[in-house]
Design a protein around this motif. Structure first.
Motif: not given
Length: 313
Positions: A32-43
């Protein structure tokens, strides 16, 4: 009923179910943590990159840096490093960007090792639980003086619970590990592409700032009216009114007015007067229009009341 069945399976699985349940919780949290962290809008923050590109193209490197200096996005942190090295050699900027990218990669791959480890050890722990369960079944059967096939089958079934649980934990961890690894590769490629584009823009803007507009510190004010009259001045009041050599100008007519002033000016130097109450954006806007009008030398000075307008008592 389902809850009781699940509890019974956990109990029948034996002591090795404890680490397997812990592995499942940790693995789910990492997924779950990586799913949120690797969103293109966030990166990548594409919207911010578009704004930055516009500022850098216009030569507003300081404004671009102020936009990204407190950002947490990996891409924007790389841009911040590039802006900090603006004005330096192209190879230095490129090396700084590459170093910043290498520092961001471990952040993108955070928890990857954890997922890979869980995918490897969960089946092994499950297999260990099965072996221990089988040993207990055979030991109990031998102590009873013979083999009871019904009891033996039930014992083997219970012993296999840990193997199944280990596979249930391992498969999602392995799938998401490979999925996130691929996502990281794609994001890294996009970051390299945007970094190269912005690097070229920063280099071009730095060269233009050195060869184009020269911002001069205000010189000591002269008291002679003759010296003042020779200068081309534009005053930006705190109410956003504009005055060219003391004459008020409509903001919509600023460009043609400055073009006419440029043609009639002998030294092609424009003094921009403003005080601390004037918004920085207004001054930057005037500088941009002055550049379009042809002025290559700008001088910043403190504001003074335009001619024909008395100071407030």
């Amino acid at each position: 009923m389902d809850h009781l069945f699940l509890i019974r399976i956990i109990v029948d699985g034996g002591i090795m179910m404890v680490p397997l349940i812990a592995f499942s919780v940790v693995g789910l949290a990492a997924i779950i943590e990586r799913g949120f962290a690797l969103r293109p809008s966030k990166v990548l923050c594409i919207d911010r990159l578009i704004e930055l590109e516009g500022l850098i193209k216009q030569g507003y490197l300081e404004e671009a840096y102020n936009m990204v200096k407190d950002e947490k996005s990996p891409m924007l942190r790389i841009v911040k490093v590039a802006l900090l090295h603006s004005g330096r050699d192209k190879h230095e900027i490129k090396e700084a960007i590459e170093n910043a990218g290498r520092l961001e990669l471990p952040e993108l791959q955070k928890n990857f090792t954890l997922l890979n480890t869980l995918a490897v050890i969960s089946p092994l722990v499950g297999l260990l639980g099965t072996v221990l369960g089988m040993m207990q079944v055979f030991s109990a059967s031998m102590n009873d003086g013979g083999f009871n096939m019904a009891i033996l089958s039930q014992g083997i079934s219970q012993a296999l619970i840990t193997t199944v649980t280990g596979l249930i934990v391992a498969v999602p961890c392995l799938v998401f590990y490979n999925l996130y690894f691929r996502m990281t590769d794609n994001l890294t490629n996009e970051m390299e592409k945007y970094s190269l584009t912005l690097m070229n823009l920063i280099i071009r803007a730095s060269e233009q700032s050195r060869q184009g507009i020269k911002i001069e510190l205000p010189a000591a004010q002269t008291s002679t009216k003759e010296a003042v009259s020779k200068k081309s001045e534009i005053t930006v009041s705190d109410t956003a009114h504009l005055y060219i050599n003391g004459k008020e100008v409509n903001p919509n007519d600023l460009l043609p007015a400055l073009q006419a002033l440029f043609k009639s000016s002998s030294d092609q130097t424009l003094t921009i007067r403003a005080d601390g109450k004037v918004a920085h954006a207004h001054v930057v806007h005037v500088m941009d229009i002055a550049k379009q009008a042809g002025f290559l030398r700008l001088s910043i000075a403190a504001a003074k009341p335009p001619s024909g307008h008395a100071e407030a008592p």
